[in-house]
Design a protein around this motif. Structure first.
Motif, PDB file in Angstrom:
ATOM      1  N   SER A 167     -12.437   3.832  -0.884  1.00 39.51           N
ATOM      2  CA  SER A 167     -12.509   5.293  -1.001  1.00 39.51           C
ATOM      3  C   SER A 167     -12.548   5.723  -2.467  1.00 39.51           C
ATOM      4  CB  SER A 167     -11.321   5.934  -0.283  1.00 39.51           C
ATOM      5  OG  SER A 167     -10.127   5.379  -0.759  1.00 39.51           O
ATOM      6  N   GLU A 201     -11.223  10.133   4.641  1.00 40.78           N
ATOM      7  CA  GLU A 201     -11.278   9.723   6.051  1.00 40.78           C
ATOM      8  C   GLU A 201     -11.041  10.901   6.995  1.00 40.78           C
ATOM      9  OE1 GLU A 201      -8.532   6.483   6.634  1.00 40.78           O
ATOM     10  OE2 GLU A 201      -9.548   5.236   5.170  1.00 40.78           O
ATOM     11  N   SER A 233      -6.501   0.599  -1.865  1.00 41.45           N
ATOM     12  CA  SER A 233      -7.161  -0.651  -1.440  1.00 41.45           C
ATOM     13  C   SER A 233      -7.827  -1.379  -2.601  1.00 41.45           C
ATOM     14  CB  SER A 233      -8.227  -0.350  -0.384  1.00 41.45           C
ATOM     15  OG  SER A 233      -7.685   0.383   0.650  1.00 41.45           O
ATOM     16  N   THR A 285      -6.079   7.306  -2.066  1.00 41.87           N
ATOM     17  CA  THR A 285      -4.641   7.576  -2.169  1.00 41.87           C
ATOM     18  C   THR A 285      -4.202   7.655  -3.639  1.00 41.87           C
ATOM     19  OG1 THR A 285      -4.310   5.197  -1.819  1.00 41.87           O
ATOM     20  CG2 THR A 285      -3.942   6.624   0.068  1.00 41.87           C
ATOM     21  N   HIS A 289       0.845  -1.196   0.000  1.00 42.37           N
ATOM     22  CA  HIS A 289       0.000   0.000   0.000  1.00 42.37           C
ATOM     23  C   HIS A 289       0.884   1.251   0.000  1.00 42.37           C
ATOM     24  CE1 HIS A 289      -2.801   3.056   1.645  1.00 42.37           C
ATOM     25  NE2 HIS A 289      -3.664   2.398   0.884  1.00 42.37           N
TER      26      HIS A 289
HETATM   27  P1  13P Z   1      -7.055   3.944   0.052  1.00 40.00           P
HETATM   28  O1  13P Z   1      -7.951   2.855  -0.431  1.00 40.00           O
HETATM   29  O2  13P Z   1      -7.475   5.303  -0.401  1.00 40.00           O
HETATM   30  O3  13P Z   1      -5.642   3.654  -0.294  1.00 40.00           O
HETATM   31  O4  13P Z   1      -7.182   4.022   1.643  1.00 40.00           O
HETATM   32  C1  13P Z   1      -6.789   3.001   2.491  1.00 40.00           C
HETATM   33  C2  13P Z   1      -6.626   3.476   3.877  1.00 40.00           C
HETATM   34  O5  13P Z   1      -6.496   2.708   4.786  1.00 40.00           O
HETATM   35  C3  13P Z   1      -6.638   4.893   4.105  1.00 40.00           C
HETATM   36  O6  13P Z   1      -6.394   5.152   5.437  1.00 40.00           O
END
Ligand code: 13P
Ligand code: SF4
Length: 316
Positions: free
Chosen positions: A136, A207, A48, A222, A31
């Protein structure tokens, strides 16, 4: 011959990880919040959703998942015949911890006409009682896949849920979970940095708390934040998410000034995710050497958790 636990670590850790990756036919997924050295040795870096897709598609025998527990669980759910390793099994997530499945089940029982949309940052047990999963990067599309009059519960991130509800003008019952990292970002420092850097753009992960999101020029996952920073003509960006993302941003946009937003308490590194940062090169090496810690899951739970993930992936 010393036991495996007392064998010294190789001096060339990167070389040793690379050799083991080939020997084990392993793929390393990381990640964006991982340390730069982990990102640099990974086969694939992503958000993610991208990592879930990469885990689903891989033909490697072993997935070494450098992220947090729910991400490795998702990889196992989607690709059960692979061995899924995680460098540190204790790499959790405050959002997943905030939503125990029995409590969500109680909320569902109290609202039987509601469908449950769960953010992927949740346990397999929560996924198993959800109707669909979102990340997200696709939350809006997932919510829009329900008829406008379908009442929804959104779990476990109240900030992402609240942001989507407001943007889509679609009230939802929100589970009161938050990310321990994004909730510590300082609104005062955001304002100060913006005033000090006229012409800068604020980019924020959904978030973050609503008062910060209101001040952002761009809100996204992200990977969406990375894309925006690379393509936007501005030269200075205030980045309101975990600073691990700055590594890829700086690599992809070397001429741009990137300012990570600090937490309220600037004496600590609380804008860094302590769970993501549990993973190290040493633990990656040991995981590939010893083939553990391995993520295992019962088939009944896996199949139940796969249904809402498949529903999300079917949306494209
Ligand atoms: P993303 O899916 O945007 O990478 O977010 C994962 C996450 O844990 C953000 O805190
Ligand atoms: Fe969970 Fe927050 Fe860490 Fe993301 S940054 S893994 S949401 S604790």
């Amino acid at each position: 011959m010393p036991s495996p636990d007392t064998q010294p670590l190789p001096i060339d850790l990167l070389g040793a990880i690379d050799a083991l990756r080939k020997q084990r036919n392993a793929v390393i997924l990381a990640h964006y919040y991982q340390e730069p050295d982990i990102q640099d040795i990974a086969d694939y870096i992503g958000d993610s959703l991208q990592l879930a897709r990469a885990a689903q598609k891989t033909t490697a025998d072993v997935i070494l998942f450098c992220g947090v527990h729910f991400m490795a669980e998702t990889a196992k759910i989607l690709n059960p015949t692979r061995t899924v390793l995680i460098p540190d099994m204790a790499a959790g997530c405050s959002l997943a911890d905030a939503c125990p499945a029995p409590l969500l089940a109680r909320m569902k029982a109290k609202n039987p006409d509601h469908k449950v949309v769960s953010y992927i940052n949740c346990s397999a047990a929560v996924k198993a009682i959800s109707d669909i999963i979102c990340t997200s990067s696709n939350a809006e599309r997932v919510v829009a896949s329900f008829p406008a009059d379908q009442p929804l519960i959104f779990a476990p991130d109240r900030n992402l849920g609240g942001y989507i509800a407001k943007k889509m003008n679609r009230p939802m019952l929100l589970w009161p979970g938050t990310c321990m990292v994004h909730e510590t970002f300082s609104e005062r420092r955001m304002i100060e940095l913006k005033l000090k850097n006229p012409g800068s753009r604020i980019v924020a992960h959904p978030e973050c708390e609503p008062s910060l999101l209101e001040k952002a020029d761009f809100i996204g996952s992200t990977s969406a934040l990375l894309d925006f920073v690379v393509k936007d003509p501005a030269t200075t960006f205030i980045v309101a998410t975990e600073p691990g993302i700055l590594h890829q941003m700086q690599k992809s946009a070397p001429s741009k000034l990137l300012i990570p937003l600090p937490g309220i308490d600037e004496t600590c590194a609380c804008n860094e995710c302590p769970h993501m940062k549990r993973n190290t090169l040493e633990k990656m090496y040991l995981a590939l050497r010893d083939m553990q810690p391995e993520l295992l899951m019962g088939e009944e739970l896996r199949l139940a958790a796969k249904k809402p993930l498949d529903a999300m992936l079917a949306l494209g």
